[in-house]
Design a protein around this motif. Structure first.
Motif, PDB file in Angstrom:
ATOM      1  N   LEU A 290       0.611  -1.649   0.160  1.00  0.00           N
ATOM      2  CA  LEU A 290       0.377  -0.289  -0.395  1.00  0.00           C
ATOM      3  C   LEU A 290       0.785   1.820  -0.025  1.00  0.00           C
ATOM      4  O   LEU A 290       0.876   1.773  -0.604  1.00  0.00           O
ATOM      5  N   THR A 294       0.999   3.830  -3.378  1.00  0.00           N
ATOM      6  CA  THR A 294       0.723   4.937  -3.098  1.00  0.00           C
ATOM      7  C   THR A 294       1.809   5.980  -3.693  1.00  0.00           C
ATOM      8  O   THR A 294       1.325   6.884  -3.670  1.00  0.00           O
ATOM      9  N   LYS A 306      -6.496   2.330  -0.160  1.00  0.00           N
ATOM     10  CA  LYS A 306      -6.429   1.750   0.667  1.00  0.00           C
ATOM     11  C   LYS A 306      -7.844   1.294   0.909  1.00  0.00           C
ATOM     12  O   LYS A 306      -8.250   0.459   1.234  1.00  0.00           O
TER      13      LYS A 306
END
Length: 368
Positions: A290, A294, A306
């Motif tokens: 993640l 991102t 997310k």
């Protein structure tokens, strides 16, 4: 448009009823002539990958210098409407499918493999009185123009049409983008100077080979994340895209402008998903993914990434059978992944587990 031939007084009587439907004439046969459609036509026709049934029947008639109505009569009974294949898909009964295979000189199995619209899931109901129909809209998929150079290599100079799950097609052989805009002035978009689009499609093709059926729902999730991020609302971020949008329209150019980002998103989702489905995704890799994704795509993608990440946690037991020739039952896949096994023409909004999905080009009938 194809004209309906007039009936002569010397006809044998099998054609007996002419009626009006929606201000158009339909010619119905009283009963099937079992002598017709048993022998193949003189000239066979090469297949186009992804071609619609209506396009194939039209090309088969032209290849043999016959009116489409003549071919249809040999396939059974039904409305002789002057419908052209760029407007909708043609659907057949089992009887008509068998007759078409005979006329084309192939087995039914070969026809089903090459023409999606002839697969059992798209056949007409056995209770229908006709053997074919041209509904106002295709039941699934989009009608997209085929690359004219590919069509020419298969013996046709007139436009050919594909039935696809997305409203565009990238020909990597000839670097052409076609879609369902039906534009006669700009039937395709030249990708010679749009290398990012070509590379994006190559990337998606590689993922498709690697992920198998899972590639389609990963792509659907990437579409949904792109929409949620707001990136979708600004397709022309450079002067190059702005100039093309001015020429062809923003809606038509939008998918090209988004494809590079969309393919990169799909690639990142696929990295996690393939490990998850094989049961090889550890908690450390899961958490790091993640942050890495991102950082790569930017803050605007943080919230949808997310959300997707929380719905794709490591599996205690993977389902590697998904990548084999024998796929697991649909209920097993749905329970483990939250996704349906994709059918050949399933749209992304049917496959994504996220609630925001729409295609970068949401308008089906751009030609109207």
């Amino acid at each position: 448009m194809f004209a309906v031939p007039a009936l002569s007084g010397a006809d044998d009587g099998s054609w007996m009823e002419v009626r009006s439907a929606d201000s158009r004439e339909c010619i119905m046969a009283e009963q099937r002539d079992e002598r017709l459609g048993r022998r193949r036509l003189h000239l066979r026709l090469r297949f186009l990958a992804g071609e619609s049934t209506g396009s194939y029947v039209t090309r088969l008639a032209a290849r043999n210098n016959l009116p489409v109505e003549g071919v249809l009569r040999s396939m059974g009974i039904g409305p002789m409407l002057p419908v052209e294949p760029q407007y909708t898909e043609m659907y057949l009964s089992r009887y008509a499918r068998e007759r078409l295979a005979n006329l084309a000189g192939y087995t039914v199995a070969e026809m089903q493999k090459r023409l999606v619209g002839l697969r059992d899931e798209f056949l007409m109901s056995d209770g229908d009185k006709d053997d074919w129909e041209w509904p106002w809209d295709a039941r699934a998929g989009y009608i997209v123009q085929a690359c004219s150079l590919c069509a020419a290599q298969r013996g046709t100079r007139s436009p050919a049409w594909l039935i696809l799950p997305d409203p565009w097609h990238v020909c990597l052989r000839h670097h052409r983008w076609t879609d369902n805009s039906r534009s006669t002035q700009h039937p395709y978009i030249d990708l010679s100077n749009l290398k990012d689009v070509v590379r994006a499609q190559q990337r998606l093709n590689r993922l498709g080979k690697h992920l198998g059926p899972a590639a389609r729902w990963v792509f659907a999730d990437a579409c949904s994340i792109l929409v949620r991020s707001g990136y979708l609302e600004d397709p022309a971020r450079t002067e190059e895209w702005a100039a093309l949008a001015k020429q062809l329209g923003e809606q038509r150019v939008r998918p090209l402008a988004q494809l590079s980002r969309l393919s990169l998103l799909t690639q990142d989702l696929a990295w996690l998903e393939v490990r998850r489905l094989y049961g090889e995704l550890g908690q450390a890799d899961y958490r790091e993914w993640l942050e890495r994704a991102t950082r790569r795509h930017g803050f605007t993608f943080a919230r949808p990434l997310k959300e997707w990440h929380s719905q794709h946690q490591p599996l205690s037991r993977g389902i590697p059978e998904l990548f084999s020739d024998q796929s697991p039952p649909s209920n097993v896949v749905r329970r483990a992944t939250g996704h349906e096994l994709p059918s050949c023409l399933a749209a992304v909004e049917e496959l994504s587990c996220l609630p925001w999905v729409r295609l970068p080009n949401t308008m089906d009938r751009l030609f109207l």
